[in-house]
Design an enzyme around this catalytic site. Structure first.
Site, mmCIF file in Angstrom:
data_model
loop_
_atom_site.group_PDB
_atom_site.id
_atom_site.type_symbol
_atom_site.label_atom_id
_atom_site.label_comp_id
_atom_site.label_asym_id
_atom_site.label_seq_id
_atom_site.Cartn_x
_atom_site.Cartn_y
_atom_site.Cartn_z
ATOM 1 N N LYS A 194 -5.200 42.906 45.105
ATOM 2 C CA LYS A 194 -5.179 43.310 46.509
ATOM 3 C C LYS A 194 -5.473 44.790 46.711
ATOM 4 O O LYS A 194 -5.999 45.190 47.752
ATOM 5 C CB LYS A 194 -3.821 42.988 47.129
ATOM 6 C CG LYS A 194 -3.493 41.496 47.199
ATOM 7 C CD LYS A 194 -4.254 40.803 48.303
ATOM 8 C CE LYS A 194 -3.751 39.384 48.553
ATOM 9 N NZ LYS A 194 -4.628 38.663 49.506
ATOM 10 N N GLU A 205 -0.851 42.332 57.739
ATOM 11 C CA GLU A 205 0.038 41.203 57.536
ATOM 12 C C GLU A 205 0.215 41.012 56.033
ATOM 13 O O GLU A 205 -0.637 41.436 55.251
ATOM 14 C CB GLU A 205 -0.568 39.930 58.144
ATOM 15 C CG GLU A 205 -1.546 39.162 57.238
ATOM 16 C CD GLU A 205 -2.829 39.908 56.902
ATOM 17 O OE1 GLU A 205 -3.170 40.865 57.639
ATOM 18 O OE2 GLU A 205 -3.470 39.569 55.889
ATOM 19 N N SER A 222 -4.721 36.676 39.188
ATOM 20 C CA SER A 222 -4.791 37.520 40.385
ATOM 21 C C SER A 222 -3.623 38.470 40.552
ATOM 22 O O SER A 222 -3.763 39.507 41.196
ATOM 23 C CB SER A 222 -4.934 36.652 41.632
ATOM 24 O OG SER A 222 -3.908 35.684 41.671
#
Lengths: 267, 390
Positions: free
Chosen positions: B86, B108, B375
């Site tokens: 991210k 968010e 991830s």
């Protein structure tokens, strides 16, 4: 011309402004909605904006979010909203504009939604998350069914976007007075006045309604000086929770403000 | 009227309140300019290298490979600063926000990884940051709430709806519609209104470019398959984009089947959803026949979302990707398998991809070469997992 256009034209001809009252269909029950709408009409509402409840109302503030949730918890479906419109149409000739989000319309099917809405007696649609670029299919569906499709314009809208919205509009254009969600505080009037004047110059004679943040008769009177129609939503829903008499008294006070705009436009 | 912008086949578009459209148009223009500006690319590349820890390694997994009957390599996004891919998106968008003169960033978050990444990038650039997170998620991913606060971000628990990622996104949209002139909405998934699905995919596609080059360097050929978990779909689109032009590389997306597709308590939007419009884009959604959005469920907060990015919808329809789904139990099994064979504690989201490896191998045949996008790391899930795994 639909009942929406006629209501606006009649008020305009008398130097008056139209009053648009928003209520969420099925909040908290369809029978209550019916009673509330009829009370608002008797008290002077010219157009009823009937909210089609949606699970994820991302453009709404807390009051209308809660209204949607109560309506859905009470079992309100699209079919029942159309049923409510049909019942109302048996009792009143008030203009009815369905207000909602795009997903229920898209999933239902745009053609079927417009056809059924018109068949029940609704006069137009306003879809808060459907900008003009994406509105082609619904515009066509509304045309086939004789419904108005009312676009929203905002303080952030550019001239190119105003022109695009006006090009697909029928009934009126809805100017969102603030950058914000429904029920937020009203912005400074000078800014709204300038924006509405700018919009009027590009709107090709279409009436202009102003909404978002109008709560008191004083607010309504201020907006009535500059717009063709005044929209009251969250404050009406909040008042409606106290029952039809309270709503009727409140709507009458708003209607009074719209009948005496204090500044009569020529013609 | 010109054709609407930002479509992948029939999916995508820009279904938002008018107030936001000019902001989205400005963002689209700003990204087109920044992408073409060598100075922007150089600054982002330098940050990704020296701050985020890119390129991340491609790690062989011999013991896990023996277990599943394939040669498995992991793309180690868990080794990025803040513990997931991210940060790659957050740094790029924060740079863009600064370039656009925005003084405030909102986001968010579901699992909190995107919230932590956004809070981190905001701190790095000295921009005020506020994060919306479902109240349920603030409990099950509590460590990440603390991390965001330590980084100077204000975290707003969202109490509406299912109190998860979908509701956090609604609340972030409400903030943005109010503050669009000063605020950049740093969307964390390859979802939302145009240009976000393209913007986010452009930024995270570095994952696939690295993985492809690293795999070629190590093995002198391309993999047979690439596997990634899919919630909104940012890590998956990031790694898939490196291989979309390689028809011999099968692409597997693994959604969250929760308690099972038949239970109705799942987040398998591509597997069991319908075409609809949620949070600004047309894509697959979990919705009833009236278009009301259904509550999703997954043990992984980052996958617990009833929508999916529009590019994934188009890739699924075209047959380029194969979509599988892993239940909560299969994900927990994947987590255990990876922990005990390779010494890696992965995020519960990632564990869905690991948990489906045997099925992927079953479809490909034994002895094939597979990249799994790892991830994120699992620290944030220790509270949940310590209650489940004896």
């Amino acid at each position: 011309m639909t009942r929406i256009g006629r209501a606006l034209a009649e008020r305009r001809a008398n130097g008056e402004r139209a009053l648009v009252i928003y209520l969420t269909a099925g909040d908290p029950s369809l029978e209550t909605s019916r009673t509330l709408v009829l009370a608002a009409v008797r008290a002077g509402a010219d157009i009823i904006e009937l909210g089609v409840p949606f699970s994820d109302p991302s453009a709404d503030g807390p009051v209308l979010q809660a209204a949607s949730q109560r309506a859905l918890e009470g079992g309100t479906t699209i079919a029942r909203v159309f049923g409510l419109v049909r019942e109302l149409r048996a009792e009143t000739d008030v203009a009815i504009l369905l207000f909602g989000y795009y997903n229920p319309i898209f999933v239902h099917g745009e053609d079927a939604f417009a056809r059924e809405a018109a068949g029940a007696g609704a006069d137009g649609l306003l879809v808060v998350d459907l900008p003009p670029e994406e509105a082609g299919p619904l515009r066509a569906a509304c045309d086939s069914s004789g419904l108005d499709l009312v676009p929203l314009l905002a303080p952030t809208s550019t001239d190119a976007r105003i022109d695009r919205a006006v090009s697909i509009a029928s009934g009126f254009v809805y100017f969102v007075s603030i950058t914000g969600v429904t029920g937020a505080a009203l912005a400074d009037l000078g800014g709204i006045e300038a924006a509405v004047a700018h919009l009027r110059a590009r709107a090709g004679g279409l009436p202009i309604a102003v909404g978002f943040g109008i709560a008191t008769p004083e607010d309504a009177a201020r907006i009535a000086r500059i717009a063709d129609a005044v929209v009251v939503g969250s404050a009406a829903v909040r008042t409606a929770a106290s029952g039809p008499e309270a709503l009727a008294a409140y709507v009458a006070s708003l209607a009074q403000a719209c009948r005496n705009p204090g500044w009569r436009r020529g013609g | 009227m010109s054709a609407p912008a930002g479509y992948f086949g029939q999916y995508g578009g820009r279904f938002v309140a008018e107030t936001l459209v000019p902001g989205l148009e400005a963002l689209e223009r700003a990204w087109a300019e920044a992408k073409g500006d060598p100075a922007f690319a150089a600054e982002l590349d330098a940050l990704l290298f020296s701050y985020a820890g890119r390129p991340t390694p491609l790690t062989a997994a011999p013991r896990l490979s023996d277990e599943v009957g394939a040669t498995v390599l992991f793309k180690r996004e868990d080794l990025c600063h803040t513990g997931a891919h991210k940060i790659t998106n957050a740094l790029g968008q924060a740079l863009l926000a600064r370039r656009m003169g925005k003084t405030r960033i909102i986001a968010e978050t579901g699992a909190g990884q995107h919230g932590v990444a956004t809070a981190t990038a905001s701190a790095l650039f000295g921009i005020a940051c506020e994060i919306y997170m479902g109240a349920l998620d603030t409990v099950r991913q509590a460590p990440n709430v603390e991390r965001m606060r330590m980084l100077g971000a204000k975290v707003h628990p969202v109490e509406s709806g299912s109190r998860t990622l979908k509701d956090a996104m609604n609340e972030a949209l409400r903030d943005w519609v109010t503050n669009v002139r000063t605020t950049h909405y740093l969307v964390g998934s390859a979802a939302g209104p145009h240009p976000y699905p393209s913007l986010v995919a452009d930024l995270v596609s570095v994952i696939g470019r690295e993985a492809r080059a690293q795999f070629l360097g190590l093995l002198g050929r391309l993999p047979d398959a690439v596997v990634a978990c899919v919630g909104g779909g940012s890590n998956a689109i990031g790694v898939f984009r490196g291989f979309l032009g390689d028809p011999g590389v099968a692409l597997f997306g693994v959604e969250a089947a929760g308690e099972g597709i038949g239970s109705g308590r799942h987040s398998a939007t591509l597997t069991a959803g319908r075409v609809g419009v949620l949070h600004g884009a047309k894509s697959y959604v979990l919705a009833d026949g009236d278009g009301q959005i259904l509550e999703a469920h997954s043990i992984a907060a980052g996958l617990d979302y009833p929508g999916v990015g529009p590019e994934h919808a188009a890739l699924k329809d075209s047959g380029r990707t194969t979509v599988l789904s892993a239940t909560d139990e299969e994900a927990i099994e994947g987590f255990r398998l990876l922990a005990r064979t390779e010494g890696i504690l992965c995020a519960l989201e990632t564990a869905h991809a690991v948990g489906k490896l045997r099925e992927v191998v079953g479809r490909l045949g034994a002895g094939r070469l597979v990249i799994v996008n790892l991830s994120g790391r699992g620290d944030k899930d220790m509270g949940t997992l310590s209650r489940i795994i004896p």
